[in-house]
Design a protein around this motif. Structure first.
Motif, PDB file in Angstrom:
ATOM      1  N   VAL A 277     -14.628  -3.241  -2.517  1.00 43.21           N
ATOM      2  CA  VAL A 277     -13.708  -4.344  -2.282  1.00 43.21           C
ATOM      3  C   VAL A 277     -14.295  -5.617  -2.858  1.00 43.21           C
ATOM      4  CG1 VAL A 277     -12.489  -5.672  -0.543  1.00 43.21           C
ATOM      5  CG2 VAL A 277     -12.958  -3.252  -0.160  1.00 43.21           C
TER       6      VAL A 277
ATOM      7  N   VAL B  30      -5.063  -0.574   3.876  1.00 48.49           N
ATOM      8  CA  VAL B  30      -5.869   0.292   3.026  1.00 48.49           C
ATOM      9  C   VAL B  30      -5.046   1.545   2.741  1.00 48.49           C
ATOM     10  CG1 VAL B  30      -7.991   1.626   2.830  1.00 48.49           C
ATOM     11  CG2 VAL B  30      -8.018  -0.582   4.010  1.00 48.49           C
TER      12      VAL B  30
ATOM     13  N   SER C  92       0.823  -1.208   0.000  1.00 53.46           N
ATOM     14  CA  SER C  92       0.000   0.000   0.000  1.00 53.46           C
ATOM     15  C   SER C  92       0.855   1.254   0.000  1.00 53.46           C
ATOM     16  CB  SER C  92      -0.930  -0.009   1.216  1.00 53.46           C
ATOM     17  OG  SER C  92      -1.781  -1.127   1.173  1.00 53.46           O
TER      18      SER C  92
ATOM     19  N   ILE D  84      -6.969  -1.567  -1.432  1.00 58.38           N
ATOM     20  CA  ILE D  84      -6.947  -2.405  -0.244  1.00 58.38           C
ATOM     21  C   ILE D  84      -6.151  -3.650  -0.573  1.00 58.38           C
ATOM     22  CG2 ILE D  84      -9.179  -3.466  -0.840  1.00 58.38           C
ATOM     23  CD1 ILE D  84      -9.656  -3.747   2.191  1.00 58.38           C
TER      24      ILE D  84
END
Length: 534
Positions: A256, A287, A218, A300
């Motif tokens: 998602v 996230v 991420s 995510i």
């Protein structure tokens, strides 16, 4: 009463202990009444000396017979008696390697006593005030030898591969199975295996402290996307998971894919039953989001892992969107690792090849976040190396084309820093190479790094940068400033700041100025959810 882990063996001639490795912020007091000072490799520790490590820091203490105690972050230890290797853990955790048959040793903590015989063990005492999550009990995990773990309320004998916990009140818990020593903390890289004697700048790109950011999908993708690289560094095994109905994460709706639930079977925590060899570890979810001008990115990333003996496997899925098109769902991790004493063999989609970690891959020979292939890592002292077949990675000069080829790297400690050499051969191209060096120009305040070489297309490349480790100790901030160049492409200045905001939050701010282009600014954030059971 203090916790004591005592190693029973033959008498040893009295010698002072010494600090043999230091990572980031380490201070010590020589003797029971000495002044506090910054620690250095080679610092002597007579009886009564005390050593403290800062945030994300570590150090190694070596005794005369070669026995070692490695201290984790935010730990506080007293070297009560170097001759008998008696160490008191005031707070934090230590990893102990005792040379069998060479004298007694002890590790004291908060609520118990553990007597051990010629072993490796992981000892965790109380946490420092304010640490998250708080821990008040003592834990001992034994991998080789035996240990007697006791308090006034009770005693338990631990054999190889067993552990127990001692609460503040009451006797020890019944023995439970310890994870294998190769992955003893439940992570692919337990903190103690990255403490390298002679290296004091592991805060710098290319070494282990930055590894968390490099391997955090991420945070890294947020940074890469912020400066226009988008998905250019993402490998592709050709596995695309079809998106399904949106799923609500907590109180915040987010698009998602329900395919994330495929992680659930592996995310359940297996009980540490004695004799058990397979462990499914808690799931991890990150996230992330960023904004730069009229562009944006959100994603995510979920992954689950499992351990069986010398094998570690990980499965990860990621859903991302630019907020202008449908979410993209793909397999981000799908690999298995076999770990021997000095070798790792990894197959599948992976992201764990250590190398220079730059703000962008513009001035780096190999800047991929993910790749598909096979890698062999050699963990030696002082030289470490790896070789890999890399398939389906993307370079900053070839997007959206895919590349494959061979990658090799060797690195070793130099002058308190690290020197590395990397070679890359892409399909249908010649060999490219680069050399990188990181040095503590102002130890504890500024580390500098450089990479220079020629890519497989014959273009010269270079990166010059600086990292400021003291900022993290003062303000939980990592700051990297660098200039990246590649022949026939505009050079670029970049600055990236990561802020650890606690509770799993990391903020990101960046600025980029490419030659002949306007300034670009970016801001982003990631949230890490660890130890999840779906």
């Amino acid at each position: 009463m203090g916790v004591v882990a005592t190693v029973l063996a033959q008498p040893l001639q009295a010698e002072q202990a010494k600090i043999s490795a230091r990572v980031l912020s380490v201070t010590h007091r020589a003797g029971s009444s000495g002044d506090w000072q910054k620690s250095a490799v080679g610092s002597r520790l007579p009886a009564g000396s005390r050593v403290r490590t800062g945030k994300r820091s570590a150090c190694e203490i070596q005794f005369g017979d070669g026995s070692r105690v490695r201290m984790g972050a935010r730990s506080d230890c007293v070297i009560v008696d170097p001759e008998s290797k008696r160490v008191k853990v005031v707070a934090g955790e230590v990893f102990v390697q005792i040379v069998s048959g060479r004298g007694g040793a002890s590790v004291e903590g908060g609520t118990s006593t553990a007597a051990v015989r010629g072993t490796w063990l992981w000892f965790r005492g109380p946490t420092e005030p304010g640490d998250e999550p708080a821990r008040t009990e003592d834990e001992v995990y034994v991998w080789f030898g035996e240990a007697e773990f006791e308090s006034p309320e009770g005693r338990v004998t631990l054999g190889p591969g067993q552990g127990a916990t001692m609460p503040q009140m009451g006797g020890p818990t019944a023995p439970v199975a310890a994870l294998p020593p190769e992955f003893g903390s439940g992570r692919l890289f337990p903190w103690w295996i990255r403490v390298r004697p002679g290296v004091v700048v592991q805060s710098t790109p290319g070494t282990s402290v930055a590894e968390d950011f490099k391997n955090n999908e991420s945070a890294t993708r947020t940074a890469s996307s912020a400066f226009g690289l988008g998905d250019m560094n993402r490998g592709d095994v050709g596995v695309v998971v079809q998106s399904a109905a949106p799923l609500s994460l907590g109180a915040s709706p987010f698009p998602v894919s329900t395919s994330i639930l495929a992680l659930a079977p592996l995310s359940q925590v297996a009980p540490r039953e004695l004799g058990k060899e397979f462990y499914a570890l808690p799931g991890q979810v990150d996230v992330a989001a960023f904004a730069m001008g009229d562009q944006g990115f959100g994603g995510i990333w979920g992954r689950a892992s499992a351990i069986s003996g010398q094998y570690y496997g990980e499965l990860g899925l990621q859903v991302s969107t630019d907020f202008k098109s449908d979410p993209d769902t793909f397999v981000s991790d799908l690999f298995i690792v076999n770990r021997q004493e000095k070798f790792d063999v990894t197959l599948g989609r992976q992201r764990y090849l250590l190398g220079p970690v730059n703000n962008s891959p513009l001035g780096s020979l190999f800047g991929a976040i993910h790749f598909d292939g096979a890698a062999v890592n050699y963990h030696g002292q002082p030289l470490s190396a790896y070789g890999a077949w890399v398939e389906d990675f993307r370079t900053p000069t070839q997007s959206p084309l895919h590349s494959s080829g061979w990658l090799a790297r060797a690195y070793a400690p130099v002058l308190g820093g690290q020197l590395g050499v990397t070679a890359l051969r892409e399909r249908h191209e010649d060999w490219g190479w680069s050399a990188d060096l990181v040095l503590p120009l102002l130890p504890g305040y500024m580390d500098t790094y450089v990479e220079a070489g020629v890519d497989p297309q014959g273009r010269k490349l270079a990166t010059f940068g600086a990292y400021f480790p003291s900022l993290y100790q003062l303000a939980n901030m990592d700051l990297y400033v660098e200039l990246a160049q590649r022949e026939h492409f505009p050079s670029a200045w970049t600055a990236l700041a990561y802020v650890d905001a606690g509770q799993g939050w990391t903020g990101l701010g960046g600025v980029r100025k490419a030659q002949g282009e306007d300034w670009e600014f970016a801001i982003g954030a990631t949230k890490h959810f660890g130890n999840l059971s779906f």
